[in-house]
Enzyme design. Structure first.
Site, PDB file in Angstrom:
ATOM      1  CB  SER A 229      -7.615  26.422  -5.476  1.00  0.00           C
ATOM      2  OG  SER A 229      -8.722  27.048  -4.420  1.00  0.00           O
ATOM      3  CG  ASP A 457      -6.799  33.963  -6.426  1.00  0.00           C
ATOM      4  OD1 ASP A 457      -7.896  33.732  -5.818  1.00  0.00           O
ATOM      5  OD2 ASP A 457      -5.675  33.540  -6.624  1.00  0.00           O
ATOM      6  CG  HIS A 485      -9.491  31.278  -7.802  1.00  0.00           C
ATOM      7  ND1 HIS A 485      -7.860  30.825  -6.635  1.00  0.00           N
ATOM      8  CD2 HIS A 485      -9.806  30.275  -7.739  1.00  0.00           C
ATOM      9  CE1 HIS A 485      -8.328  30.122  -6.244  1.00  0.00           C
ATOM     10  NE2 HIS A 485      -8.640  29.825  -7.520  1.00  0.00           N
TER      11      HIS A 485
END
Length: 517
Positions: A229, A457, A485
């Site tokens: 991320s 995602d 994710h």
């Protein structure tokens, strides 16, 4: 792993709602005088300058800190433009591989956020890395500057942070908009009062430079790194600053550095809609599915109606903490399980209760996302997230601009667009000036860098991974036809094997590789 602990681990790797930003600007521009935190003021270095040698030459003083880990502090300058000035400390932990004869090196981890604790993430090593990688690498966790145990940003008391997160972030009156503005101003003022000296220096460039000091302190000639991320952005900035010091970087669930903060928020809001649709379609296959009609649009409308009802009448809260389950809390609760398909059963149960008027489970899920502990206290994740984002990107400076952007986001994402956009409002009044990083990031001269993207995602859309891989001069994209994710260790043997092979050998998968299981 107990359910509550597993959720905490998953929550560490999240991209916090609406507050992660990419940076805009033209690469190659000269910095303004004194802009010591900008990327242009930190050129690629073959060797540290004499003033930085004391930092690069230090060796951590490790001590036992439980569960087989060792902990230490590494010193870095508060301001890299003034390395002889004030110092701050980066907290680090290490889990050494049992067979040092087979050791390749150390792998540094960053779970994202920004603001999530890398120390905690490393302690979940069995859920974060495969046995093959743990057998060959020492696992290194660290809290970036401003985060957790590394000279943390602090802004608001527990009660004030509860109040801020409870604000109506889908305002439909001047009074509600005014309350959001007041809360945003109070947030920034609290950060300035408590952490004002640190605020200008918590940006991603400085965090990347800290990683290079840590790499040297660990005795690693090249960086081996797994970032998820926001951690992909941190890794990409590192590679752009220090391309010749890269060994192997895995950037999973990528952020696109070429987007403005508003473009990032818009795309992220749309990503949550994609994930919500995928959840609904999967739900129809389950006996526990709570929707009245098994039609996608009808189910999505039912969720939207639930959130709008909580805007008028909060759901009940069976805990004793006194909070009302308003729309803001309910929306966070819905979003949290979308990050991991393995947790969709939890969302089905929470929605079943919420449709009956009980918001307790949604509130508990929201607490996981924002790292509110059972005793009612918070980690500094939310405050660090805001502080880092506000100095990394150039945000609109007026409430009117946010109102316009929120309306646009609501068109793309009826359920999540407004909350995502309004959540960045404190950056309009932030007490520290932004120091955005020129984009795109190309990391020219770096060895192959592996970028991993998941098609559905919810937080970092697949197109962001494609864009980052294309921007990096040596970027290689590994795609995954999946939900949730990030991709590594979320259910795909194809992804796991490709990532492991790259980390072990530095050879990436063939270009165009796309995993489907």
């Amino acid at each position: 792993m107990p359910e509550a602990r597993r959720w905490r681990v998953l929550a560490l790797a999240v991209l916090l709602l609406g507050t992660v930003t990419a940076c805009s600007g033209q690469k190659g521009a000269e910095p303004s005088p004194g802009a010591s935190d900008r990327r242009a003021a930190a050129p690629t270095e073959q060797a540290p300058t004499p003033a930085l040698q004391p930092y690069y030459g230090q060796r951590p003083a490790w001590s036992e800190c439980g569960d087989g880990f060792e902990c230490a502090k590494v010193q870095v300058p508060l301001d890299y433009g003034k390395p002889d000035g004030e110092r701050i400390q980066i907290s680090v932990n290490r889990l050494r591989t049992e067979d040092q004869r087979q050791r390749i090196g150390a792998i540094l981890l960053n779970p994202g956020g920004p603001g999530a604790s890398g120390l905690n993430y490393a302690r979940a090593a069995t859920s974060v890395l495969t046995p093959q990688i743990r057998d060959r690498f020492d696992v290194i966790g660290f809290d970036p500057r401003g985060v957790g145990e590394s000279t943390p940003i602090r802004c608001l008391s527990t009660e004030r942070l509860d109040d801020y997160l409870s604000l109506d972030n889908t305002p439909d009156s001047d009074a509600e908009t005014g309350a959001l503005e007041e809360g945003a101003r109070r947030f920034g003022a609290g950060c300035q009062a408590t952490s004002g000296k640190l605020l200008p220096h918590v940006g991603t460039v400085n965090a990347a430079r800290d990683i290079d000091v840590l790499r040297a302190a660990l005795g690693e000639p090249g960086l081996t790194y797994l970032g998820k991320s926001y951690g992909t952005y941190l890794g990409a900035v590192y590679a752009d600053l220090f391309p010749n010091r890269v060994r192997a970087l895995v950037l999973d669930g990528a952020v696109d550095p070429a987007l403005t903060p508003i473009e990032t928020n818009l795309t992220q809001a749309a990503g949550f809609e994609v994930a919500m649709r995928a959840f609904v379609e999967d739900c129809f296959k389950r006996a526990s599915c709570p929707f009245q009609e098994h039609r996608v649009e009808s189910a999505l409308t039912q969720v939207e109606d639930l959130l709008r009802r909580t805007d008028r009448t909060p759901l009940t809260n069976a805990t004793s903490d006194g909070r009302q389950v308003t729309e803001a809390w309910a929306a966070l609760g819905v979003i949290t399980p979308l990050y991991d398909k393995r947790s969709w059963a939890t969302l089905r149960q929470a929605l079943t209760s919420a449709f009956k008027g009980d918001g307790t489970e949604l509130l508990q899920l929201a607490d996981i996302l924002i790292d509110r502990r059972q005793d009612g206290t918070y980690s500094n994740q939310t405050e660090a997230n805001m502080a880092i984002n506000c100095v990394d990107g150039e945000f609109p400076a007026t409430v009117a601009a946010y109102r316009k952007a929120a309306d646009q986001a609501a068109d793309r994402s009826p359920r999540f667009g407004e909350p995502v956009m309004w959540s960045s409002l404190p950056c309009a009044f932030w007490p520290a000036s932004p120091t955005p990083i020129p984009a795109p990031l190309d990391a020219k001269g770096a060895p192959p860098i592996l970028v991993v993207g998941t098609e559905r995602d919810p937080a970092t859309p697949f197109r962001w991974s494609k864009s980052l891989a294309a921007q990096l001069s040596s970027g290689v994209l590994l795609g995954y036809d999946g939900d949730g994710h990030t991709a590594y260790l979320t259910g795909s043997n194809c992804v796991n094997n490709a990532v492991d092979a790259y980390l072990l050998t530095t050879r990436p998968p063939a270009k165009g590789t796309h995993c489907r299981s």
